[in-house]
Design an enzyme around this catalytic site. Sequence first.
Site, PDB file in Angstrom:
ATOM      1  N   HIS A 162      -4.236  11.253   2.740  1.00  0.00           N
ATOM      2  CA  HIS A 162      -5.405  10.611   2.140  1.00  0.00           C
ATOM      3  C   HIS A 162      -6.617  10.762   3.059  1.00  0.00           C
ATOM      4  O   HIS A 162      -6.758  10.050   4.055  1.00  0.00           O
ATOM      5  CB  HIS A 162      -5.095   9.133   1.880  1.00  0.00           C
ATOM      6  CG  HIS A 162      -6.223   8.358   1.306  1.00  0.00           C
ATOM      7  ND1 HIS A 162      -6.364   7.003   1.488  1.00  0.00           N
ATOM      8  CD2 HIS A 162      -7.286   8.739   0.541  1.00  0.00           C
ATOM      9  CE1 HIS A 162      -7.443   6.589   0.876  1.00  0.00           C
ATOM     10  NE2 HIS A 162      -8.028   7.622   0.295  1.00  0.00           N
ATOM     11  N   ASN A 201      -6.808   0.985   0.953  1.00  0.00           N
ATOM     12  CA  ASN A 201      -7.278   0.385  -0.296  1.00  0.00           C
ATOM     13  C   ASN A 201      -6.638  -0.955  -0.601  1.00  0.00           C
ATOM     14  O   ASN A 201      -7.192  -1.748  -1.367  1.00  0.00           O
ATOM     15  CB  ASN A 201      -7.073   1.365  -1.453  1.00  0.00           C
ATOM     16  CG  ASN A 201      -8.176   2.403  -1.467  1.00  0.00           C
ATOM     17  OD1 ASN A 201      -9.345   2.083  -1.273  1.00  0.00           O
ATOM     18  ND2 ASN A 201      -7.810   3.652  -1.660  1.00  0.00           N
TER      19      ASN A 201
END
Length: 296
Positions: free
Chosen positions: A139, A189
């Site tokens: 990511h 997140n």
Amino acid sequence: MKNIAVIGAGTMGNGIAHVFAQNGFSVHLIDVSAPQLEKAVSTIAANMDRQIAKSQLTTEEKEAALARITTFTSIANGTAGIDLAVEAATELTSLKLDIFRELDQHAPENAILASNTSSISITKIASVTKRPEKVIGMHFMNPVPVMKLVEVINGYATSSDVTNSILALSEKLGKIPALANDYPGFVANRILMPMINEAIHTLHESVATVESIDTIMKLGMAHPMGPLQLADFIGLDVCLSILNVLHNGFGQPKYAPSPLLVNMVTAGKLGIKSGEGFYEYTKGSKELKVSKYFLR
């Protein structure tokens, strides 16, 4: 690893391709849209020009990096001879699963398959392949050429050799990898999105204005960008998608997306990408204007 496929030529995909090519890797940039591929290469060139202006890159290095990028409109053609595939498509589970089925079919047996997903289960993605031990999360943060972090996510079956290879590869790109396990939202997140969601709740409940919320978080918490501006930058549709993953994955009401966020996405107010979110965006202008919706 020398040969890298990047699937998806949007903002994240072109940034990932940029970083790999700049660091000497051969890049196969894959997207079903030929115009999107042309746009991506133009964006990479423009971003490299900014690096040249800041003395971070030479013209010769830019030309060499661009020469390492080859574009393809199909996974079947673009994955021949690759060592690693990095999927950077839209944050939709069904789309990513389809891509990984195709990658598993066409990529060499020894190739590692990575996803740039910011929230979707790596274990679920790996389950549609015949090589779950070679599937991992990689990511990157936006903008990829600038941000140092790569959040590396192990799926349930990811082998330690694959993990170590991706950690080492991230460092070769000049990034700082941080390892996480495969739970909804991972680390970045799982922490960031509830903060953004709470900022939207705060606005929805008329506790403060758009400008006040962002100013308080910037000046009081030393954040470089307020949470509402950051949501616009990420894309309100992406924020909503991630919150839904968190809410469905944990089943806890604290992750339920704000009704205001749901309404804005339904209305097509997605932030920078649509020209309006919490702020209005005019091409070529750096002025930050609060959306008329929040001024009435």
